[in-house]
Write an enzyme that holds these catalytic residues in place. Structure first.
Site, PDB file in Angstrom:
ATOM      1  CG  ASP A  25       7.216   1.744   0.705  1.00  7.12           C
ATOM      2  OD1 ASP A  25       8.140   2.098  -0.049  1.00  7.12           O
ATOM      3  OD2 ASP A  25       6.016   1.827   0.392  1.00  7.12           O
ATOM      4  CE1 TYR A  30      -1.018   8.362  -2.468  1.00  3.80           C
ATOM      5  CE2 TYR A  30      -1.652   9.210  -4.618  1.00  3.80           C
ATOM      6  CZ  TYR A  30      -0.994   9.372  -3.417  1.00  3.80           C
ATOM      7  OH  TYR A  30      -0.330  10.555  -3.166  1.00  3.80           O
ATOM      8  NE  ARG A  83       2.682  -2.650  -8.023  1.00 10.78           N
ATOM      9  CZ  ARG A  83       3.400  -2.035  -7.094  1.00 10.78           C
ATOM     10  NH1 ARG A  83       4.623  -2.467  -6.804  1.00 10.78           N
ATOM     11  NH2 ARG A  83       2.915  -0.991  -6.445  1.00 10.78           N
ATOM     12  CG  ASP A 143       3.875   4.950   0.577  1.00 13.71           C
ATOM     13  OD1 ASP A 143       4.890   5.643   0.360  1.00 13.71           O
ATOM     14  OD2 ASP A 143       3.713   3.809   0.114  1.00 13.71           O
ATOM     15  CD  GLU A 144       9.036   5.817   1.191  1.00 13.44           C
ATOM     16  OE1 GLU A 144      10.134   5.251   1.249  1.00 13.44           O
ATOM     17  OE2 GLU A 144       8.805   6.808   0.506  1.00 13.44           O
TER      18      GLU A 144
HETATM   19  N1  LIG Z   1       5.771   9.280  -8.757  1.00 15.39           N
HETATM   20  C1  LIG Z   1       4.896   8.986  -7.765  1.00 15.39           C
HETATM   21  C2  LIG Z   1       5.180   7.983  -6.844  1.00 15.39           C
HETATM   22  C3  LIG Z   1       4.247   7.695  -5.854  1.00 15.39           C
HETATM   23  N2  LIG Z   1       3.092   8.388  -5.779  1.00 15.39           N
HETATM   24  C4  LIG Z   1       2.073   8.080  -4.752  1.00 15.39           C
HETATM   25  C5  LIG Z   1       1.189   6.916  -5.171  1.00 15.39           C
HETATM   26  C6  LIG Z   1       1.675   5.745  -4.386  1.00 15.39           C
HETATM   27  O1  LIG Z   1       0.648   4.826  -4.072  1.00 15.39           O
HETATM   28  C7  LIG Z   1       2.259   6.410  -3.157  1.00 15.39           C
HETATM   29  C8  LIG Z   1       3.412   5.626  -2.580  1.00 15.39           C
HETATM   30  O2  LIG Z   1       4.467   5.514  -3.522  1.00 15.39           O
HETATM   31  P1  LIG Z   1       5.353   4.193  -3.606  1.00 15.39           P
HETATM   32  O3  LIG Z   1       6.534   4.483  -4.457  1.00 15.39           O
HETATM   33  O4  LIG Z   1       5.607   3.694  -2.235  1.00 15.39           O
HETATM   34  O5  LIG Z   1       4.479   3.152  -4.426  1.00 15.39           O
HETATM   35  P2  LIG Z   1       3.285   2.261  -3.941  1.00 15.39           P
HETATM   36  O6  LIG Z   1       3.044   2.398  -2.489  1.00 15.39           O
HETATM   37  O7  LIG Z   1       2.103   2.571  -4.800  1.00 15.39           O
HETATM   38  O8  LIG Z   1       3.747   0.790  -4.293  1.00 15.39           O
HETATM   39  P3  LIG Z   1       4.830  -0.091  -3.540  1.00 15.39           P
HETATM   40  O9  LIG Z   1       4.114  -1.291  -3.038  1.00 15.39           O
HETATM   41  O10 LIG Z   1       5.845  -0.432  -4.570  1.00 15.39           O
HETATM   42  O11 LIG Z   1       5.399   0.732  -2.437  1.00 15.39           O
HETATM   43  O12 LIG Z   1       2.701   7.697  -3.559  1.00 15.39           O
HETATM   44  C9  LIG Z   1       2.845   9.386  -6.687  1.00 15.39           C
HETATM   45  O13 LIG Z   1       1.789  10.013  -6.611  1.00 15.39           O
HETATM   46  N3  LIG Z   1       3.746   9.667  -7.682  1.00 15.39           N
HETATM   47 MG   LIG Z   2       4.598   2.266  -1.025  1.00 14.50          MG
END
Ligand SMILES: Nc1ccn([C@H]2C[C@H](O)[C@@H](COP(=O)(O)OP(=O)(O)OP(=O)(O)O)O2)c(=O)n1
Ligand SMILES: [Mg+2]
Length: 470
Positions: A25, A30, A83, A143-144
């Site tokens: 992950d 973004y 954060r 992203d996973e």
């Molecule tokens: N409700 C959401 C959740 C996520 N995303 C997009 C933006 C994130 O950057 C990406 C990946 O989601 P993640 O839940 O993996 O969150 P992040 O990668 O941003 O943070 P983390 O480090 O917690 O994984 O998908 C989105 O558009 N809407």
């Molecule tokens: Mg992520």
DNA sequence: ACGGATAGCACC
DNA sequence: TGGTGCTAT
């Protein structure tokens, strides 16, 4: 005859190795994509914001300056620096700025009157292409990914006669060990004779993952986290335990300790209504409490499929395989219209279908070139008065015009059934992909079958499932 | 004012 | 097949 081959029921046959399953992950994905495009953002608190005050009407190219610190849309990604100030996803721009005055807000690019996520999709595809070098790879989201690295782990175990070696970047590697979470050094210094087969494979798998993460970091500049366990449920749980830029191994011996105090909603697929219902009906909160509920009771309360499935999940068991699939199965795009901007005329439906079809046709075109496939089915979806409906049809062609007009025909059919309507959501999608790969030689065919639809060595394994948990 | 844009899957 | 609802990022 006998329903099972006798040899499977004897103890002379060595047990199948436990699978080594990984969930990767990306961290604040973004945000990392934006930092990669504008390195001056490196190390700063940033967030990616979607929506602009002009209703996405103005095109904002990826290459344009997109930092609008007065932006008031909602945050869809938040960097770890931000954060630390308490900035969270879904916060509005103004609220976030109150928490963190230095916060840099990067606006999502727009085109065709809507948000355009192309830069993030392409970055995600680059990551997947690297991860797929490590074994069977399943794209789970933008992203996973899940990986099954069992084969490579077995190869290393044979090569090294067991004896896992400390992975690359050991400071980014944790183990949920006998004394709780610890760094990996102690665990990796287990004496040769003391490794169980399952732990040994996990350790080799962890080394593979450390190398893959290192390649992602050096080739693309993105950090990520990962979980290494015996199945998808647990790997996913683990990848989130130590973010950012850490990987976590979950040995079988620690599964119960991890799950017992865990809130039920933390398990994948129990984060919504079902999870709430399970907790409420049983009057419980944790996975440990769920584990104490007899399977018969779960079956009575939640049905013959869901009951046993919950029973297994509470024990950290899940049997769904890692699929070999690096591409999305559908392409879709759409736009939401706030109450005030809701669509009330067929003319406006036509206009917006055209806009959305521009993006979809563009994406279908590049997908066709890159992946040698075309969709066979398209669909249109819309919301009206809170209800969502969708209609689909055979793909009429790949041009903007054919997609838009087929979409309009579907909407007309729906409109004809109703007296009054107001569209607050409109989207187009394409699915049912067929390969257009040039007629290959037999040898080439088997190569690409293993890469695209096949299961690699997973698929050649005996039909009984590779055990994920005891 | 504003919780958007995508994606996969179980179920009927 | 086609369609709805849920779950997820
Ligand atoms: N409700 C959401 C959740 C996520 N995303 C997009 C933006 C994130 O950057 C990406 C990946 O989601 P993640 O839940 O993996 O969150 P992040 O990668 O941003 O943070 P983390 O480090 O917690 O994984 O998908 C989105 O558009 N809407
Ligand atoms: Mg992520």
């Amino acid at each position: 005859g006998h329903p099972h081959p006798v040899w499977r029921m004897t103890s002379r046959v060595p047990a199948l190795p436990r699978a080594v399953v990984v969930h990767v992950d990306l961290d604040a994905f973004y945000c990392q994509v934006e930092v990669g495009r504008d390195p001056s953002l490196q190390g700063q608190p940033i967030a990616v914001v979607q929506y602009n005050p002009f209703g996405d009407l103005r095109t904002i190219l990826p290459s344009e300056p997109r930092i609008f610190n007065d932006s008031n849309g909602s945050l869809i990604a938040v960097s770890y620096e931000a954060r630390a100030f308490g900035v969270k996803r879904n916060m509005r721009g103004d609220e976030a700025r109150r928490q963190c005055p230095e916060l840099q807000l990067v606006q999502v690019p727009t085109a065709n009157g809507k948000a355009d996520l192309t830069i993030y999709r392409e970055a995600g595809a680059q990551v997947i292409d690297i991860l797929a070098r490590g074994g069977v790879c399943e794209r789970a989201s933008i992203d996973e990914a899940y990986l099954d690295v069992t084969e490579e782990a077995l190869r290393r175990a044979r090569r090294d006669h067991g004896r896992p070696v400390l992975p690359l970047n050991p400071e980014q590697c944790r183990v949920y060990g006998p004394d709780g979470v610890a760094g990996c050094e102690a665990w990796f210094s287990t004496p040769d004779w003391a490794w169980s087969d399952a732990d040994e494979l996990l350790a080799h798998g962890a080394a593979v993952v450390a190398e893959l993460r290192h390649v992602v970091q050096t080739e693309l500049g993105y950090s990520c986290s990962a979980g290494i366990a015996h199945n998808k449920l647990l790997a996913k749980l683990c990848s989130g335990l130590h973010k950012p830029q850490q990987q976590t191994i979950l040995p079988e011996s620690a599964v119960q300790r991890l799950l017992d105090p865990l809130m039920i909603a933390k398990l994948r697929s129990l984060g919504g209504k079902l999870g709430q219902q399970v907790a409420q009906v049983l009057g419980i909160e944790t996975v440990g409490q769920l584990r104490a509920v007899p399977e018969t009771r779960l079956r009575t309360l939640f049905g013959p499929e869901t009951g046993p499935w919950l029973h297994r999940m509470a024990r950290g068991q899940s049997s769904d395989r890692v699929q070999q699939r690096t591409l999305p199965k559908s392409l879709g795009c759409g736009k939401t219209f706030r109450a005030q901007n809701a669509i009330r005329t067929l003319q406006d439906v036509q206009y917006w279908l055209q806009q959305i079809a521009r993006e979809l046709a563009e994406r279908i075109g590049s997908d066709r070139e890159r992946n040698q496939r075309v969709p066979q089915t398209m669909g249109v979806g819309l919301s009206s008065h809170g209800d969502h409906v969708s209609r689909s049809c055979a793909m009429p062609g790949l041009s903007v015009e054919s997609i838009a007009s087929a979409g309009l025909a579907l909407v007309r059919r729906w409109v004809a059934e109703r007296a009054e309507w107001t569209v607050t959501d409109l989207y187009l999608s394409a699915c049912n992909f067929r390969s257009i790969a040039a007629c290959p030689s037999i040898a080439t065919f088997f190569q690409s079958a293993a890469g695209e639809g096949g299961q690699g060595t997973q698929g050649l394994a005996p039909p009984d499932p590779r055990p994920d948990s005891p």
